[in-house]
Write a protein that holds these residues in place. Sequence first.
Motif, PDB file in Angstrom:
ATOM      1  N   LEU A 275      -9.170 -19.892  24.782  1.00  0.00           N
ATOM      2  CA  LEU A 275      -9.777 -19.271  23.599  1.00  0.00           C
ATOM      3  C   LEU A 275     -11.163 -19.832  23.325  1.00  0.00           C
ATOM      4  O   LEU A 275     -12.104 -19.094  23.028  1.00  0.00           O
ATOM      5  N   VAL A 276     -11.316 -21.154  23.413  1.00  0.00           N
ATOM      6  CA  VAL A 276     -12.616 -21.786  23.165  1.00  0.00           C
ATOM      7  C   VAL A 276     -13.653 -21.301  24.166  1.00  0.00           C
ATOM      8  O   VAL A 276     -14.791 -20.959  23.811  1.00  0.00           O
ATOM      9  N   VAL A 277     -13.256 -21.260  25.456  1.00  0.00           N
ATOM     10  CA  VAL A 277     -14.193 -20.824  26.491  1.00  0.00           C
ATOM     11  C   VAL A 277     -14.587 -19.366  26.273  1.00  0.00           C
ATOM     12  O   VAL A 277     -15.767 -18.995  26.400  1.00  0.00           O
ATOM     13  N   LEU A 278     -13.608 -18.507  25.946  1.00  0.00           N
ATOM     14  CA  LEU A 278     -13.904 -17.099  25.722  1.00  0.00           C
ATOM     15  C   LEU A 278     -14.838 -16.904  24.530  1.00  0.00           C
ATOM     16  O   LEU A 278     -15.784 -16.095  24.578  1.00  0.00           O
ATOM     17  N   MET A 279     -14.588 -17.629  23.448  1.00  0.00           N
ATOM     18  CA  MET A 279     -15.446 -17.487  22.274  1.00  0.00           C
ATOM     19  C   MET A 279     -16.853 -17.995  22.543  1.00  0.00           C
ATOM     20  O   MET A 279     -17.840 -17.364  22.131  1.00  0.00           O
ATOM     21  N   LEU A 280     -16.967 -19.123  23.264  1.00  0.00           N
ATOM     22  CA  LEU A 280     -18.303 -19.632  23.599  1.00  0.00           C
ATOM     23  C   LEU A 280     -19.047 -18.651  24.494  1.00  0.00           C
ATOM     24  O   LEU A 280     -20.260 -18.429  24.335  1.00  0.00           O
ATOM     25  N   GLY A 281     -18.325 -18.035  25.454  1.00  0.00           N
ATOM     26  CA  GLY A 281     -18.961 -17.041  26.307  1.00  0.00           C
ATOM     27  C   GLY A 281     -19.415 -15.828  25.517  1.00  0.00           C
ATOM     28  O   GLY A 281     -20.505 -15.287  25.765  1.00  0.00           O
ATOM     29  N   TYR A 282     -18.601 -15.404  24.546  1.00  0.00           N
ATOM     30  CA  TYR A 282     -18.987 -14.259  23.719  1.00  0.00           C
ATOM     31  C   TYR A 282     -20.211 -14.582  22.855  1.00  0.00           C
ATOM     32  O   TYR A 282     -21.135 -13.763  22.743  1.00  0.00           O
ATOM     33  N   PHE A 283     -20.239 -15.789  22.272  1.00  0.00           N
ATOM     34  CA  PHE A 283     -21.400 -16.192  21.457  1.00  0.00           C
ATOM     35  C   PHE A 283     -22.668 -16.249  22.295  1.00  0.00           C
ATOM     36  O   PHE A 283     -23.745 -15.851  21.842  1.00  0.00           O
ATOM     37  N   LYS A 284     -22.495 -16.745  23.538  1.00  0.00           N
ATOM     38  CA  LYS A 284     -23.668 -16.838  24.413  1.00  0.00           C
ATOM     39  C   LYS A 284     -24.149 -15.441  24.800  1.00  0.00           C
ATOM     40  O   LYS A 284     -25.352 -15.176  24.879  1.00  0.00           O
TER      41      LYS A 284
END
Length: 289
Positions: A275-284
Motif C-alpha cells: 500500500l505504501v509503495v502504491l501510494m508513493l507511486g501514485y503521488f509521484k
Amino acid sequence: LHEPEVFRVLGATFSIPNSLLHEVLSPAKRSRLEETDMVICSHIKSVNKFLQNGNVEVIPVSMILKENTLISFQEKHNNLFDVVRERIRTKTGSVRRKGEDYLFYLLIDSMLENYYTLLDRLEEILELVVLEVKKSKTPLTLESLQDLKTCFLDLKRVIIPLKEVLSSVINSTTSAEYPFLEDANVVYFSKLYNKTLEIADQIDDELIQIENATNFFFSMQSHRMNEIMKVLTIVSVLFIPLTFIVGVYGMNFMNIPELSMPNGYFYVWGVMLVLVVLMLGYFKWKKWF
C-alpha cells in the motif's frame, strides 16, 4: 536659535519684521515660504546623516532674503554649506559676482546635494538587504526593510514641501514685487525644482523596490510553509490506511479468521508495504512531490 538678544539686534539692524523672527525661533514642522514687506523667509528641512536609531537626521534651516541681505539660521553647527563657503573663499564660479538671490540658490542646492548623497547610501544598503531577503529565512531582514522604508518615507515627507517652496520662489522671481530676485536666476531655481522632482521619483522607485522585496519575502515564507505542509500531509496520508489495518486486526473478537493464520503477521506487513509503495507511486505520478 537660543539667543533671543541676537535676534532683536538682527531685526533692528536689517529691518526684519518680528513675526518672521518669531517663526525662525519656532522652526516649523513643514518646509514653507513666507513673504512680507519686501522680505522672503523660507523654512527648509534638510537631511544630513543616519542617527543611531536608524532614522535620518533632519536639519531645519531658515533663511531670510531681502535686498542685499541673506541671513541663514541653524540650530547647531554642521557642514551643510561648507562647499558654498569654500567657493566664496576661493572666488570659484559666479558667487561673488551675482546677488543675494544667487547665493540663496547655492545654499538650497547644497542642501539638495545631501539628499543625493544620503539616497546613494540608502540604495547601497537596500541592495544588500534585497540580496539577503532572497536567501534569508529570518524576520530580521524584514525588520531591515521596514527600517529602510521608514528612512525613505522620512525623506519623502521632507522633499515634497521643499518642492512647494521652490515653486513659490519661482513665482516670486517672475513677479515685480521683489526686484532683488533677478529674472536671469529663474533658471537656477527651476533646476532646483527639477532636482526635487528627481529625488521624489527616486524615493518612490526605492519604496516600490522595498514593497516588492517585502512581498517576495512573504511569498517565500508561504512557499516554505506549503512545502512543509505538503510533506506532513503525505506522511499523514500514508499512515491513514496503515492505521486502519492495524486498528482492524487490533480488535478483540474471536472470529477474525486471519488471527489463526501462521503467517498472518507477515501477510499484514506485506499488504501495508505494498500500500505504501502504491501510494508513493501514485503521488509521484501526480507530481505532488
